[in-house]
Write an enzyme that holds these catalytic residues in place. Structure first.
Site: not given
Ligand SMILES: Cc1cc2nc3c(=O)[nH]c(=O)nc-3n(C[C@H](O)[C@H](O)[C@H](O)COP(=O)(O)OP(=O)(O)OC[C@H]3O[C@@H](n4cnc5c(N)ncnc54)[C@H](O)[C@@H]3O)c2cc1C
Length: 301
Positions: A165, A214, A284
């Protein structure tokens, strides 16, 4: 400037985070496509602070909001192109579950694990998202980055420091697309795997209440949820934020939580687990922005 995307002033970030909390972003830009994003960045004042958001599913934005400009890729930058030999070009605004489904339907295997990760593909790259034993960077061959001045740079996966992560990327460069390398697979088998995985998730995760997945990373050879539960913290609440009954490593917004409630509860859980077990949980979820409307910037990720 010939701007084709959507610019909003004073945009509430609670509209763009899965916890449904967060203060106002001064400016919020959703580019029309990569060329428009390049144009936008080229014309941005040099000192303008920039923050990128996908679907905000791993993000706590403090109640004081974000100064500067937020670039939002979700719902835009969402092209997917099929190349030869299992190679796929994916832009970062596409939702990860869509990448899982579309590649499976194309008869390619390797991206099924993305089906239950409710963020954008860009957020998955930034977080090295993973599930079901898979991690996104295992299927990435190269990525296309954009810098502050709108230049595009292609970088091989080997150029990045990748951990659990965690991804270290060059300062002031963000992801706009990636080239994936997948294997030929069986469409029905991949779709069935996706269905089973989603069914398992809905029984183990609080899918109906706002959360950010998480909160803490799993420590080596253990589970954060197990440690939190062992400390008797399930159902502990601060304001409208509660440790989930269903999954102890999830914090839910019961409807009235502020970002401050959630942050205080995160600190409380980490402190109690450290005191009881000696183990220091590592967060995380990313915490960004200002703590209140006073303009005082607190240290963030
Ligand atoms: C119900 C639930 C279940 C989940 N299960 C998992 C799981 O099984 N495994 C897992 O790994 N995660 C899980 N997550 C966490 C999350 O979904 C992941 O980390 C996901 O990949 C984040 O994507 P996002 O677009 O929402 O990022 P955001 O939350 O919008 O951003 C996260 C970070 O990434 C950065 N970022 C976003 N886009 C870019 C870009 N284009 N370039 C550079 N930086 C960028 C942002 O600045 C921020 O620091 C879960 C979340 C929820 C709500």
């Amino acid at each position: 400037m010939n701007q084709q995307g959507i610019m909003k002033q004073h945009e509430p970030m609670r509209r763009h985070t899965s916890w449904r909390v967060g203060g106002i972003a001064d400016r919020f830009y959703q580019p029309a496509d990569i060329a428009d994003l390049q144009n936008f960045l080229r014309n941005l004042p040099e000192q303008e602070p920039l923050f990128w958001v996908g679907l905000g599913s791993n993000l706590l934005v403090r109640d004081g909001g974000i100064r500067g400009t937020v670039i939002c890729t979700s719902g835009v930058l969402n092209n997917i192109n099929w190349l030869d030999d299992g190679k796929v070009y994916v832009e970062v605004g596409m939702a990860s579950p869509q990448v899982a489904r579309q590649t499976a339907k194309q008869g390619l295997t390797g991206a099924e694990f993305l089906c239950g990760i409710p963020g954008t593909f860009g957020g998955a790259l930034a977080m090295n998202a993973g599930a079901m034993g898979g991690e996104i960077w295992n299927i990435v061959e190269s990525v296309i980055m954009i810098d502050r001045t709108g230049n595009l740079i292609t970088r091989n996966a080997a150029e990045f420091e990748i951990g659990y992560r965690h991804v270290k990327r060059p300062d002031d460069e963000w992801f706009v697309a990636a080239n994936l390398k997948l294997k030929p697979g069986d469409k029905e088998q991949s779709l069935c795997q996706i269905k089973q995985h989603l069914a398992r998730r809905s029984t183990t995760q609080p899918t109906k209440q706002p959360n950010a997945g998480s909160v803490f990373r799993n420590p080596d050879n253990d589970y954060a949820a197990r440690l939190i539960e062992m400390c008797g913290l399930k159902n502990t609440c601060i304001g409208g934020a509660c440790v989930s009954e269903k999954h102890a490593n999830f914090i839910i917004n019961t409807g009235t939580a502020t970002a401050k409630d959630i942050e205080l509860l995160i600190e409380r859980v980490a402190t109690d687990v450290k005191q009881t077990t000696g183990i220091e949980l590592v967060r995380e979820v990313q915490i960004v922005g200002e703590s209140d409307g006073s303009g005082r910037l607190k240290k963030s990720d």
